[in-house]
Enzyme design. Sequence first.
Site, PDB file in Angstrom:
ATOM      1  N   GLY A  97      -7.765   3.107   9.368  1.00 28.17           N
ATOM      2  CA  GLY A  97      -7.784   2.695   8.075  1.00 28.17           C
ATOM      3  C   GLY A  97      -8.597   1.542   7.997  1.00 28.17           C
TER       4      GLY A  97
ATOM      5  CG  LEU B 141       0.720  -7.575  15.557  1.00 28.01           C
ATOM      6  CD1 LEU B 141      -0.071  -7.019  14.107  1.00 28.01           C
ATOM      7  CD2 LEU B 141       0.406  -9.235  15.820  1.00 28.01           C
TER       8      LEU B 141
ATOM      9  CE1 TYR C 194      14.456  -4.800   5.887  1.00 24.36           C
ATOM     10  CE2 TYR C 194      15.113  -2.290   5.314  1.00 24.36           C
ATOM     11  CZ  TYR C 194      14.061  -3.378   5.445  1.00 24.36           C
ATOM     12  OH  TYR C 194      13.023  -3.303   5.923  1.00 24.36           O
TER      13      TYR C 194
ATOM     14  CB  SER D 112      -0.051  -7.148  -0.239  1.00 29.02           C
ATOM     15  OG  SER D 112       0.408  -6.087  -1.160  1.00 29.02           O
TER      16      SER D 112
ATOM     17  CG  ASN E 286      -6.267  -4.543   9.285  1.00 25.17           C
ATOM     18  OD1 ASN E 286      -6.852  -4.410   7.923  1.00 25.17           O
ATOM     19  ND2 ASN E 286      -6.036  -3.774   9.963  1.00 25.17           N
TER      20      ASN E 286
ATOM     21  N   GLY F 239      -8.640  -1.573   9.230  1.00 29.06           N
ATOM     22  CA  GLY F 239      -9.097  -2.275  10.451  1.00 29.06           C
ATOM     23  C   GLY F 239     -10.087  -1.224  11.412  1.00 29.06           C
TER      24      GLY F 239
END
Length: 314
Positions: free
Chosen positions: A35, A84, A180, A160, A110, A37
């Site tokens: 994508g 991450l 959630y 975003s 990213n 990145g």
Amino acid sequence: MMMANVLDRESTAEEALGKIDLSGKVVVITGATAGLGEESARVMAGAGAHVVITGRSQEKLAAVVERLRANSPDARVDTVMLELAEPESVRAAARRILEIAPRVDILINNAGVMAPPLERNSLGWESQFAGNHMGHFILTGILLPAIVAAAPSRIVNLSSSGHQIAPVNFDDPHFEHQDYDAFIAYGQSKSANILFTVALADKLKDRGVTVNAVMPGVVKTPLFRHIGGTGTIGSSGMFVKEIPQGAATQVWAAVSPDLEGVTGRYLEDCGFAPVNDDPASVATFGYRSAAMDKAAAARLWSLSEELAGERFDT
């Protein structure tokens, strides 16, 4: 007289880069195995940058390196494994990046995930807040000495228009006391990306480092895999970008001379986004004023340091 190239929502990453020479520059890009990145890495490596890319799969990282070198045989590329959502993985990756590059000219945060089912990391943090925000917060904090050493340097945080869905819930960011909702959690994490940008830009304003947030647009990438892809979004009338168009704004934010000294801004379509406080307009264009609130940004910084269990020298 030749007219300057005007960039817009249909511009590509290559057009955003133009003829800028990145030889001697070090660019770190998270989530670069596909994508936006990968496309950012492709055009920047092609312009001479030493690109350090991160990903969750060694096999995918190796495949990207092969593609990058097929495009630019002399491309200088290093890879670093990074999960991450897990702080210890982030710390190990950051240490490895510093070994590779004691100076970092450009950091593009990213990587991201959108609206997955409820997942928690090893510390119990909700996965979108953990990966989209906290992972990049810790990574950036550890890399700051290398970024400051390379000043004038830049940090680009992908956010975003989804931030319009929800602000940061400071009382329950990990959905421990509320049901959630995948989209609320996504909106919270994207709001956090902007507030992090605002706080860090203020802290680094006198150190030669600019920090800006980017909305890439609705792009045909795997990001939408949890909600059935971009097909339904496109049918709603929203403009859906191809990957080269989606990567344009983050490349523009990272290299454009027009943004020299510009910091703490929210960018989209290779330009400055407008304020959009219309409550009936959700996840469309522009940014909410609340996402730029300095008091909320400072509160998020404090919460993030508390969760990380460390303070970063800014």
